[in-house]
Write an enzyme that holds these catalytic residues in place. Sequence first.
Site, PDB file in Angstrom:
ATOM      1  N   GLY A 108       0.795  -1.215   0.000  1.00 32.11           N
ATOM      2  CA  GLY A 108       0.000   0.000   0.000  1.00 32.11           C
ATOM      3  C   GLY A 108       0.827   1.264   0.000  1.00 32.11           C
ATOM      4  O   GLY A 108       1.977   1.281  -0.462  1.00 32.11           O
ATOM      5  N   GLY A 110       2.453   3.032   2.300  1.00 32.88           N
ATOM      6  CA  GLY A 110       3.751   3.005   2.951  1.00 32.88           C
ATOM      7  C   GLY A 110       4.787   2.245   2.153  1.00 32.88           C
ATOM      8  O   GLY A 110       5.952   2.658   2.054  1.00 32.88           O
ATOM      9  N   ASP A 134      -7.692  -1.667   1.521  1.00 39.77           N
ATOM     10  CA  ASP A 134      -8.338  -0.373   1.771  1.00 39.77           C
ATOM     11  C   ASP A 134      -8.777   0.353   0.508  1.00 39.77           C
ATOM     12  O   ASP A 134      -9.586   1.281   0.572  1.00 39.77           O
ATOM     13  CB  ASP A 134      -7.397   0.541   2.555  1.00 39.77           C
ATOM     14  CG  ASP A 134      -7.218   0.104   3.996  1.00 39.77           C
ATOM     15  OD1 ASP A 134      -7.871  -0.883   4.394  1.00 39.77           O
ATOM     16  OD2 ASP A 134      -6.428   0.735   4.721  1.00 39.77           O
ATOM     17  N   MET A 176     -12.078  -2.234   8.094  1.00 43.67           N
ATOM     18  CA  MET A 176     -10.820  -1.512   7.956  1.00 43.67           C
ATOM     19  C   MET A 176     -10.975  -0.316   7.014  1.00 43.67           C
ATOM     20  O   MET A 176     -11.970  -0.195   6.305  1.00 43.67           O
ATOM     21  CB  MET A 176      -9.719  -2.460   7.491  1.00 43.67           C
ATOM     22  CG  MET A 176      -9.278  -3.425   8.571  1.00 43.67           C
ATOM     23  SD  MET A 176      -7.856  -4.428   8.079  1.00 43.67           S
ATOM     24  CE  MET A 176      -7.408  -5.122   9.669  1.00 43.67           C
ATOM     25  N   GLY A 177      -9.972   0.531   7.004  1.00 41.73           N
ATOM     26  CA  GLY A 177      -9.998   1.750   6.201  1.00 41.73           C
ATOM     27  C   GLY A 177      -9.628   2.943   7.047  1.00 41.73           C
ATOM     28  O   GLY A 177     -10.506   3.624   7.580  1.00 41.73           O
ATOM     29  N   GLY A 192     -26.720  -4.050   1.997  1.00 46.25           N
ATOM     30  CA  GLY A 192     -28.045  -3.507   2.269  1.00 46.25           C
ATOM     31  C   GLY A 192     -28.128  -2.770   3.588  1.00 46.25           C
ATOM     32  O   GLY A 192     -29.175  -2.778   4.251  1.00 46.25           O
ATOM     33  N   LYS A 220     -39.103   0.001  11.067  1.00 44.79           N
ATOM     34  CA  LYS A 220     -37.915  -0.826  10.873  1.00 44.79           C
ATOM     35  C   LYS A 220     -37.428  -1.311  12.241  1.00 44.79           C
ATOM     36  O   LYS A 220     -37.038  -0.522  13.089  1.00 44.79           O
ATOM     37  CB  LYS A 220     -36.826  -0.016  10.160  1.00 44.79           C
ATOM     38  CG  LYS A 220     -35.695  -0.872   9.641  1.00 44.79           C
ATOM     39  CD  LYS A 220     -34.876  -0.100   8.642  1.00 44.79           C
ATOM     40  CE  LYS A 220     -33.800  -0.961   7.998  1.00 44.79           C
ATOM     41  NZ  LYS A 220     -34.348  -2.146   7.316  1.00 44.79           N
ATOM     42  N   ARG A 262      -8.582  -9.475   5.862  1.00 46.49           N
ATOM     43  CA  ARG A 262      -7.384  -9.651   5.033  1.00 46.49           C
ATOM     44  C   ARG A 262      -7.197 -11.084   4.557  1.00 46.49           C
ATOM     45  O   ARG A 262      -6.434 -11.334   3.637  1.00 46.49           O
ATOM     46  CB  ARG A 262      -6.138  -9.243   5.826  1.00 46.49           C
ATOM     47  CG  ARG A 262      -6.010  -7.759   6.076  1.00 46.49           C
ATOM     48  CD  ARG A 262      -4.661  -7.503   6.699  1.00 46.49           C
ATOM     49  NE  ARG A 262      -4.467  -6.123   7.092  1.00 46.49           N
ATOM     50  CZ  ARG A 262      -3.492  -5.717   7.891  1.00 46.49           C
ATOM     51  NH1 ARG A 262      -2.650  -6.610   8.391  1.00 46.49           N
ATOM     52  NH2 ARG A 262      -3.362  -4.449   8.203  1.00 46.49           N
TER      53      ARG A 262
END
Length: 329
Positions: A108, A110, A134, A176-177, A192, A220, A262
């Site tokens: 990624g 880094g 991500d 994650m993110g 959904g 709901k 992951r």
Amino acid sequence: MKIGVLCSGGDAPGMNPALRAIVRTAGYFKDEVVGIQHGYQGLLDEEFLTGDNMPRDIGVRAVSGLTSKGGTILHSSRCKEFMTEAGVRKAADILRKHKFDALIPIGGNGTLAGALELSKYWDGQIIGLPGTIDNDLLGTDYTIGFATAVQTAVEAIDKLRDTAGSHDMMFIVEVMGRHCGDLALTTAIAGGCEVVAVPEIPTSIDNIIASLHKFKNLGKKSMIMVVAEGDDLGGAIEMLARLKEAGSPYEMRVVVLGHVQRGGSPVPADRVLATKLGCFAVDSLHKGETGKMVGEIGNQLVLTPLSDVIVDHRQVSPAMLDLLEVIAS
């Protein structure tokens, strides 16, 4: 050509198919591929795949069966020493010592930032591959591992929805993110879900509470909210506390999916993307390219300078945010 390959930072489903594509394409060009284990730390430790304690190449048969295998057989790590000038200089010296012509780092932001720094001290060719769940890198529509991570998260949400419906409750699911909300937003739409919190948009507890009351008044009985770990409030656990304090009309529970996202066998989309980008990386080296990342934008393979890739993080699409709001309402 002698090509080193390493995986750095967090692992991502599809790294192994990418390695397979690199080795198979290098075999077509009669290149030598050396696997560098444990990322940049392994490079500094000269931890190469070995035979009789001597560096040897990874043959085309050695990567058979990697298409479906999750994780990375090269192993990965983070390396504090490589974050220093002395560490980068040492890495450059080691690459020269072992007469590498090129390096393909998979990872990624880094990982690619490290590759750019290395290019200042080493005159070999460097072509990076975007490997992160991500999907936060510029220079490609999708990163290797993203599609599988979404699949994993959606499967979890499908199961949680059964329990949420059975008990008339709301689950707050953290994915994650840290810098980009693509994983959270795509998961929310595919699963959904009704509410999402992403790093790019300041989170308003008042707005969320208003939405929850609206859904409750519409009859709901259960809800699923997706929260990116990089949300400005600090993730799902803090979100739960704040919503309770503000008077959420739903009984709530938190589920943090964490590193399970992951793992697992890469889905076909990640296998295909990894294969295309791995092949394109080796082909680009033979065309003299360096200091760039391979990617796919609009179904076209592209090269983007590393400096342009790491200058910022990819942002979620406003259109996708609007889509969730319309569908959830």
